[in-house]
Design a protein around this motif. Structure first.
Motif, PDB file in Angstrom:
ATOM      1  N   VAL A   1       4.258   9.172  -0.042  1.00 42.44           N
ATOM      2  CA  VAL A   1       4.809   9.500   1.272  1.00 42.44           C
ATOM      3  C   VAL A   1       4.852   8.224   2.103  1.00 42.44           C
ATOM      4  CG1 VAL A   1       4.559  10.917   3.347  1.00 42.44           C
ATOM      5  CG2 VAL A   1       3.797  11.820   1.125  1.00 42.44           C
ATOM      6  N   ARG A   2       6.005   7.882   2.631  1.00 40.16           N
ATOM      7  CA  ARG A   2       6.144   6.683   3.459  1.00 40.16           C
ATOM      8  C   ARG A   2       5.511   6.903   4.832  1.00 40.16           C
ATOM      9  NH1 ARG A   2       8.081   2.234   0.480  1.00 40.16           N
ATOM     10  NH2 ARG A   2       9.354   3.093  -1.209  1.00 40.16           N
ATOM     11  N   VAL A   3       4.873   5.855   5.364  1.00 30.73           N
ATOM     12  CA  VAL A   3       4.301   5.889   6.712  1.00 30.73           C
ATOM     13  C   VAL A   3       4.985   4.793   7.513  1.00 30.73           C
ATOM     14  CG1 VAL A   3       2.207   5.821   8.104  1.00 30.73           C
ATOM     15  CG2 VAL A   3       2.106   6.653   5.742  1.00 30.73           C
TER      16      VAL A   3
ATOM     17  N   LEU B   1       0.837  -1.188   0.000  1.00 32.35           N
ATOM     18  CA  LEU B   1       0.000   0.000   0.000  1.00 32.35           C
ATOM     19  C   LEU B   1       0.875   1.242   0.000  1.00 32.35           C
ATOM     20  CD1 LEU B   1      -3.028  -0.520   2.412  1.00 32.35           C
ATOM     21  CD2 LEU B   1      -3.007  -0.469  -0.076  1.00 32.35           C
ATOM     22  N   ALA B   2       0.454   2.245  -0.745  1.00 31.19           N
ATOM     23  CA  ALA B   2       1.210   3.499  -0.820  1.00 31.19           C
ATOM     24  C   ALA B   2       0.290   4.660  -0.465  1.00 31.19           C
ATOM     25  CB  ALA B   2       1.777   3.686  -2.224  1.00 31.19           C
ATOM     26  N   LEU B   3       0.764   5.543   0.397  1.00 36.80           N
ATOM     27  CA  LEU B   3       0.043   6.774   0.695  1.00 36.80           C
ATOM     28  C   LEU B   3       0.398   7.777  -0.396  1.00 36.80           C
ATOM     29  CD1 LEU B   3      -1.688   8.538   2.633  1.00 36.80           C
ATOM     30  CD2 LEU B   3       0.469   9.264   3.681  1.00 36.80           C
ATOM     31  N   VAL B   4      -0.601   8.252  -1.144  1.00 38.95           N
ATOM     32  CA  VAL B   4      -0.345   9.191  -2.234  1.00 38.95           C
ATOM     33  C   VAL B   4      -1.049  10.507  -1.964  1.00 38.95           C
ATOM     34  CG1 VAL B   4       0.067   7.399  -3.963  1.00 38.95           C
ATOM     35  CG2 VAL B   4      -2.257   8.228  -3.591  1.00 38.95           C
ATOM     36  N   VAL B   5      -0.380  11.590  -2.349  1.00 40.90           N
ATOM     37  CA  VAL B   5      -0.919  12.936  -2.134  1.00 40.90           C
ATOM     38  C   VAL B   5      -0.682  13.779  -3.383  1.00 40.90           C
ATOM     39  CG1 VAL B   5      -0.431  12.782   0.347  1.00 40.90           C
ATOM     40  CG2 VAL B   5       1.229  13.872  -1.182  1.00 40.90           C
ATOM     41  N   ASN B   6      -1.398  14.875  -3.469  1.00 40.06           N
ATOM     42  CA  ASN B   6      -1.180  15.859  -4.517  1.00 40.06           C
ATOM     43  C   ASN B   6       0.189  16.517  -4.312  1.00 40.06           C
ATOM     44  OD1 ASN B   6      -1.369  18.894  -5.381  1.00 40.06           O
ATOM     45  ND2 ASN B   6      -2.970  17.863  -6.555  1.00 40.06           N
ATOM     46  N   PRO B   7       0.929  16.841  -5.384  1.00 48.55           N
ATOM     47  CA  PRO B   7       2.255  17.457  -5.227  1.00 48.55           C
ATOM     48  C   PRO B   7       2.254  18.736  -4.381  1.00 48.55           C
ATOM     49  CG  PRO B   7       1.899  16.806  -7.499  1.00 48.55           C
ATOM     50  CD  PRO B   7       0.589  16.623  -6.807  1.00 48.55           C
ATOM     51  N   LYS B   8       1.117  19.445  -4.306  1.00 49.82           N
ATOM     52  CA  LYS B   8       1.039  20.680  -3.521  1.00 49.82           C
ATOM     53  C   LYS B   8       0.595  20.448  -2.088  1.00 49.82           C
ATOM     54  CE  LYS B   8       0.019  23.516  -7.590  1.00 49.82           C
ATOM     55  NZ  LYS B   8      -0.956  24.456  -8.225  1.00 49.82           N
ATOM     56  N   HIS B   9       0.329  19.201  -1.738  1.00 51.67           N
ATOM     57  CA  HIS B   9      -0.097  18.891  -0.364  1.00 51.67           C
ATOM     58  C   HIS B   9       1.064  19.126   0.596  1.00 51.67           C
ATOM     59  CE1 HIS B   9      -1.543  16.541   3.076  1.00 51.67           C
ATOM     60  NE2 HIS B   9      -2.747  16.627   2.544  1.00 51.67           N
TER      61      HIS B   9
ATOM     62  N   GLU C   1       8.667  11.002   4.633  1.00 48.04           N
ATOM     63  CA  GLU C   1       8.185   9.972   5.566  1.00 48.04           C
ATOM     64  C   GLU C   1       7.500  10.642   6.741  1.00 48.04           C
ATOM     65  OE1 GLU C   1      10.132   5.933   6.668  1.00 48.04           O
ATOM     66  OE2 GLU C   1      10.766   7.319   8.243  1.00 48.04           O
ATOM     67  N   VAL C   2       6.380  10.061   7.188  1.00 50.90           N
ATOM     68  CA  VAL C   2       5.623  10.597   8.318  1.00 50.90           C
ATOM     69  C   VAL C   2       5.254   9.462   9.267  1.00 50.90           C
ATOM     70  CG1 VAL C   2       4.684  12.504   6.956  1.00 50.90           C
ATOM     71  CG2 VAL C   2       3.420  10.339   7.100  1.00 50.90           C
ATOM     72  N   SER C   3       4.746   9.839  10.432  1.00 54.58           N
ATOM     73  CA  SER C   3       4.233   8.831  11.368  1.00 54.58           C
ATOM     74  C   SER C   3       2.732   8.746  11.195  1.00 54.58           C
ATOM     75  CB  SER C   3       4.561   9.221  12.815  1.00 54.58           C
ATOM     76  OG  SER C   3       3.787  10.342  13.207  1.00 54.58           O
ATOM     77  N   ILE C   4       2.154   7.652  11.624  1.00 51.59           N
ATOM     78  CA  ILE C   4       0.721   7.452  11.449  1.00 51.59           C
ATOM     79  C   ILE C   4      -0.082   8.498  12.226  1.00 51.59           C
ATOM     80  CG2 ILE C   4       0.350   5.844  13.379  1.00 51.59           C
ATOM     81  CD1 ILE C   4      -1.407   4.197  11.432  1.00 51.59           C
ATOM     82  N   ARG C   5       0.472   9.010  13.333  1.00 49.93           N
ATOM     83  CA  ARG C   5      -0.226  10.031  14.126  1.00 49.93           C
ATOM     84  C   ARG C   5      -0.457  11.308  13.320  1.00 49.93           C
ATOM     85  NH1 ARG C   5      -0.235   9.277  19.736  1.00 49.93           N
ATOM     86  NH2 ARG C   5      -0.588   7.041  20.108  1.00 49.93           N
ATOM     87  N   GLN C   6       0.420  11.592  12.364  1.00 47.80           N
ATOM     88  CA  GLN C   6       0.278  12.792  11.542  1.00 47.80           C
ATOM     89  C   GLN C   6      -0.876  12.682  10.554  1.00 47.80           C
ATOM     90  OE1 GLN C   6       4.888  12.743  10.867  1.00 47.80           O
ATOM     91  NE2 GLN C   6       4.178  14.727  10.122  1.00 47.80           N
TER      92      GLN C   6
END
Length: 304
Positions: A256-258, A164-172, A179-184
């Motif tokens: 973005v890695r989690v 699974l990959a967390l994907v976001v808009n380039p302007k996000h 890389e982020v933590s799940i709490r974020q």
């Protein structure tokens, strides 16, 4: 008892007339009557009610009818298999996949068609929860799943590793994080698939375990729609990495890695354990195995 006798018996039972059965078989009516009489003599049972004018079957006839159908179907299947062999694998390959797993098939089908251009390929779109049943019902020969089926009648081969990959808009705001933590992720709005799946349940459980809310503000019916919606700047999404390859390569989406959310997905080919696979299906499995050997990870070929 031979197949001609059984074919004659079925024709009479289906046509409910000796004369119509004779016309269908291109035989004389006496020849049909003789074949039925000989069959009854060999079995020691009366198969047709002679007092009835419509060819009604006796109890013994009803029992024989079921087995006769099976035997003649097997004859036709054997003849078809031998014809395939003589004609260098001309035939049909029937597969079942869902929207996601179908993407895995594309490069393999490309290679398969290069090697076997005369085989017709049909991929049936099916819910993942139904694929094992379709295989067991002989609707398709091979299915593609992202989980191992529980049914002991189904054999599976692990053929691809995905995650699974967390994907976001380039302007996000998260696009530059890497890389982020799940709490974020607790305050974010997720765009989710509206079809339940084992993977979706694992994600929900992971968020619960880390005491983090999972806000699924929008649910859409396809992975393609989810990607497009996130591209427009609406929230974030967790999708199979395979599905987002094109968008990640072009920069339309950013991964973005989690740290706490490393969920591997193993794609599997499934087919009946007791199946005598067609030449087309066997040829496809050989292509899959060779492709995995040539390309390596994430492709694989591991029976289980």
């Amino acid at each position: 008892m031979d197949l001609f006798q059984l074919e004659t018996f079925l024709a009479v039972a289906e046509e409910r007339s000796f004369s119509r059965a004779a016309a269908r078989l291109h035989r004389t009516q006496p020849a049909v009557s003789q074949a039925i009489a000989k069959l009854e003599g060999e079995l020691g049972e009366v198969l047709l009610e002679r007092s009835s004018r419509d060819g009604t079957l006796t109890d013994a006839g009803e029992v024989l009818r079921e087995y006769a159908l099976k035997l003649l179907n097997l004859r036709n299947e054997a003849a078809g298999a031998l014809t395939e062999l003589r004609e260098l694998h001309r035939g049909r390959l029937n597969l079942a996949a869902n929207e996601y797993t179908c993407l895995y098939l594309l490069p393999l089908l490309d290679e398969f068609r290069r090697q076997n251009p005369q085989i017709k390929v049909a991929v049936q779109r099916t819910l993942a929860s139904r694929i094992a049943d379709e295989v067991l019902m002989h609707s398709v020969e091979i299915g593609v799943l992202s989980f191992k089926p529980d049914d002991v009648q189904v054999h599976s081969v692990m053929v691809y590793r995905d995650e699974l990959a967390l994907v976001v808009n380039p302007k996000h705001p998260l696009a530059k994080e890497g890389e982020v933590s799940i709490r974020q992720l607790g305050a974010l709005n997720f765009v989710a698939h509206n079809i339940p799946s084992p993977q979706r349940q694992k994600v929900i459980q992971t968020f619960r375990r880390h005491k983090t809310p999972l806000n699924m503000g929008v649910e859409l019916p396809s992975l393609e729609a989810i990607k497009r919606f996130v591209e427009l700047g609406n929230g974030v999404a967790l999708v199979p990495a395979l599905v987002a390859q094109t968008e990640l390569a072009s920069g339309a989406l950013v991964r973005v890695r989690v740290k706490e959310l490393q969920l591997e997905r193993k794609l599997r080919l499934v087919y009946r354990k007791q199946a005598s696979l067609s030449h087309a299906a066997l040829a496809f499995l050989r292509v899959v195995e060779a492709y995995a050997a040539a390309h390596g990870d994430p492709y694989a070929y591991q029976s289980s």
